[in-house]
Design an enzyme around this catalytic site. Structure first.
Site, PDB file in Angstrom:
ATOM      1  N   GLY A  50       0.562  -1.598  -0.146  1.00 24.45           N
ATOM      2  CA  GLY A  50       0.075   0.117  -0.079  1.00 24.45           C
ATOM      3  C   GLY A  50       1.197   1.019   0.149  1.00 24.45           C
ATOM      4  O   GLY A  50       2.052   0.901   0.415  1.00 24.45           O
ATOM      5  N   GLN A  55       3.491  10.359   1.542  1.00 26.48           N
ATOM      6  CA  GLN A  55       4.315   9.413   1.308  1.00 26.48           C
ATOM      7  C   GLN A  55       5.418   9.602   0.437  1.00 26.48           C
ATOM      8  O   GLN A  55       6.605  10.026   0.840  1.00 26.48           O
ATOM      9  CB  GLN A  55       4.214   8.220   1.539  1.00 26.48           C
ATOM     10  CG  GLN A  55       3.669   7.744   2.812  1.00 26.48           C
ATOM     11  CD  GLN A  55       3.558   6.205   3.190  1.00 26.48           C
ATOM     12  OE1 GLN A  55       2.187   5.487   2.477  1.00 26.48           O
ATOM     13  NE2 GLN A  55       4.051   5.187   4.130  1.00 26.48           N
ATOM     14  N   CYS A 103       5.759   0.109   7.801  1.00 25.54           N
ATOM     15  CA  CYS A 103       5.618   1.760   6.607  1.00 25.54           C
ATOM     16  C   CYS A 103       6.959   1.731   6.253  1.00 25.54           C
ATOM     17  O   CYS A 103       7.954   1.977   6.582  1.00 25.54           O
ATOM     18  CB  CYS A 103       5.478   2.495   7.758  1.00 25.54           C
ATOM     19  SG  CYS A 103       4.387   4.057   7.057  1.00 25.54           S
ATOM     20  N   LEU A 104       6.664   2.019   4.615  1.00 24.79           N
ATOM     21  CA  LEU A 104       8.096   2.407   4.117  1.00 24.79           C
ATOM     22  C   LEU A 104       8.377   3.816   4.558  1.00 24.79           C
ATOM     23  O   LEU A 104       9.128   4.030   4.358  1.00 24.79           O
ATOM     24  CB  LEU A 104       7.165   3.008   2.758  1.00 24.79           C
ATOM     25  CG  LEU A 104       6.219   1.457   1.796  1.00 24.79           C
ATOM     26  CD1 LEU A 104       5.868   2.524   0.551  1.00 24.79           C
ATOM     27  CD2 LEU A 104       7.498   0.768   1.750  1.00 24.79           C
ATOM     28  N   HIS A 145      -4.224   2.061   7.654  1.00 25.20           N
ATOM     29  CA  HIS A 145      -2.843   1.881   7.674  1.00 25.20           C
ATOM     30  C   HIS A 145      -3.182   3.595   6.623  1.00 25.20           C
ATOM     31  O   HIS A 145      -2.668   4.356   7.226  1.00 25.20           O
ATOM     32  CB  HIS A 145      -2.484   0.852   7.459  1.00 25.20           C
ATOM     33  CG  HIS A 145      -0.575   1.879   7.308  1.00 25.20           C
ATOM     34  ND1 HIS A 145       0.040   0.829   8.577  1.00 25.20           N
ATOM     35  CD2 HIS A 145       0.399   1.966   6.480  1.00 25.20           C
ATOM     36  CE1 HIS A 145       1.413   1.810   7.882  1.00 25.20           C
ATOM     37  NE2 HIS A 145       1.069   2.302   6.639  1.00 25.20           N
ATOM     38  N   GLU A 146      -3.547   3.016   5.477  1.00 24.81           N
ATOM     39  CA  GLU A 146      -2.784   4.086   4.442  1.00 24.81           C
ATOM     40  C   GLU A 146      -4.413   5.356   4.813  1.00 24.81           C
ATOM     41  O   GLU A 146      -3.942   6.609   4.575  1.00 24.81           O
ATOM     42  CB  GLU A 146      -3.729   4.370   3.136  1.00 24.81           C
ATOM     43  CG  GLU A 146      -2.625   2.425   2.451  1.00 24.81           C
ATOM     44  CD  GLU A 146      -1.341   2.899   3.017  1.00 24.81           C
ATOM     45  OE1 GLU A 146      -0.158   1.490   2.628  1.00 24.81           O
ATOM     46  OE2 GLU A 146      -0.998   3.753   2.624  1.00 24.81           O
ATOM     47  N   HIS A 149      -2.690   7.186   6.552  1.00 23.33           N
ATOM     48  CA  HIS A 149      -1.575   8.386   6.400  1.00 23.33           C
ATOM     49  C   HIS A 149      -2.321   9.583   5.426  1.00 23.33           C
ATOM     50  O   HIS A 149      -1.909  10.847   5.747  1.00 23.33           O
ATOM     51  CB  HIS A 149      -1.008   7.623   5.202  1.00 23.33           C
ATOM     52  CG  HIS A 149       0.506   7.142   6.014  1.00 23.33           C
ATOM     53  ND1 HIS A 149       1.601   7.398   6.449  1.00 23.33           N
ATOM     54  CD2 HIS A 149       0.321   5.765   5.107  1.00 23.33           C
ATOM     55  CE1 HIS A 149       2.626   6.310   6.628  1.00 23.33           C
ATOM     56  NE2 HIS A 149       1.873   5.425   5.923  1.00 23.33           N
TER      57      HIS A 149
HETATM   58  O1  K2U Z   1       1.998   2.712   3.912  1.00 21.19           O
HETATM   59  C1  K2U Z   1       2.839   2.067   3.359  1.00 21.19           C
HETATM   60  O2  K2U Z   1       3.464   2.339   4.437  1.00 21.19           O
HETATM   61  C2  K2U Z   1       2.796   0.486   3.129  1.00 21.19           C
HETATM   62  C3  K2U Z   1       3.239  -0.513   4.096  1.00 21.19           C
HETATM   63  C4  K2U Z   1       1.661  -1.057   4.014  1.00 21.19           C
HETATM   64  C5  K2U Z   1       0.870  -1.975   5.227  1.00 21.19           C
HETATM   65  C6  K2U Z   1      -0.419  -1.761   5.994  1.00 21.19           C
HETATM   66  C7  K2U Z   1      -0.617  -2.918   7.332  1.00 21.19           C
HETATM   67  C8  K2U Z   1       0.626  -3.602   6.875  1.00 21.19           C
HETATM   68  C9  K2U Z   1       1.929  -4.244   6.715  1.00 21.19           C
HETATM   69  C10 K2U Z   1       1.852  -2.933   5.820  1.00 21.19           C
HETATM   70  C11 K2U Z   1       4.040  -1.215   3.277  1.00 21.19           C
HETATM   71  O3  K2U Z   1       3.272  -2.209   2.929  1.00 21.19           O
HETATM   72  S1  K2U Z   1       5.578  -1.595   5.233  1.00 21.19           S
HETATM   73  C12 K2U Z   1       5.705  -3.384   3.679  1.00 21.19           C
HETATM   74  C13 K2U Z   1       5.379  -4.598   4.098  1.00 21.19           C
HETATM   75  C14 K2U Z   1       4.708  -5.260   3.746  1.00 21.19           C
HETATM   76  C15 K2U Z   1       3.697  -6.732   4.071  1.00 21.19           C
HETATM   77  C16 K2U Z   1       3.898  -7.216   5.479  1.00 21.19           C
HETATM   78  C17 K2U Z   1       4.454  -5.873   6.270  1.00 21.19           C
HETATM   79  C18 K2U Z   1       5.351  -4.640   5.909  1.00 21.19           C
HETATM   80 ZN    ZN Z   2       2.518   3.421   6.138  1.00 21.04          ZN
END
Ligand code: K2U
Ligand code: ZN
Length: 159
Positions: A50, A55, A103-104, A145-146, A149
């Site tokens: 996501g 970001q 989170c990125l 989560h998004e 943000h």
């Molecule tokens: O918004 C972001 O920073 C992207 C995150 C999204 C995310 C939301 C909820 C749970 C995990 C990730 C990135 O994808 S972080 C990379 C990642 C991918 C899979 C699982 C955990 C972390």
């Molecule tokens: Zn994030």
């Protein structure tokens, strides 16, 4: 042509702002389509599931949700990336689930976050079509989560 944008890091002011809605005149525009493309290129480059416009330093209410199986969620559904403009979560299930998030914008950190298991969300597509739908499980987690943000909230604020 691929465009990878720099990703704002935790502590940068842009991530704490309430992002501005996309206005009617922006739907269907080359600008909005290009923004979505560059967000998607950047998300994929960073192996994200996501990403939110703030970001990549654009304080506008645009997110991309792209669940796929991953080490932490091996049974996560594989879904086509969906671009949501001006997303509004209309309802949260009373059932909450704790799960690991990353989170990125907060590299090398992972944390357990409680999220609603199911949500009802309304958003506009890039062309302005209104969509109302439900998500549950990992995709619902990514949406929450998004949308956080867009409201200046990072998952580390919820750990
Ligand atoms: O918004 C972001 O920073 C992207 C995150 C999204 C995310 C939301 C909820 C749970 C995990 C990730 C990135 O994808 S972080 C990379 C990642 C991918 C899979 C699982 C955990 C972390
Ligand atoms: Zn994030």
């Amino acid at each position: 042509m691929q465009t990878i944008l720099p990703v704002a890091q935790c502590g940068e002011a842009i991530l704490t702002l309430i992002a501005a809605p996309i206005s009617e005149s922006e739907f269907g525009s080359a600008w909005l389509n290009t923004l979505a493309d560059t967000m998607q290129d950047t998300m994929l480059e960073r192996n994200g599931v996501g990403i939110a416009a703030p970001q990549v330093y654009i304080s506008k209410r645009v997110i991309i949700v792209a669940s796929r199986p991953n080490p932490r969620y091996p049974d996560a559904p594989e879904m086509d990336a969906v671009v949501m403009v001006n997303p509004e979560i209309l309802a949260f299930s009373s059932e909450v689930v704790s799960g690991e998030e990353g989170c990125l914008s907060v590299p090398n950190e992972r944390g357990q976050v409680q999220r609603a298991e199911k949500i009802t969300i309304r958003y506009r597509t890039l062309n302005g079509k209104a969509v109302e739908t439900e998500f549950s499980g990992f995709p619902a987690r990514i949406v929450q989560h998004e949308v956080d943000h867009l409201n200046g909230v990072l998952f580390v604020d919820r750990v």
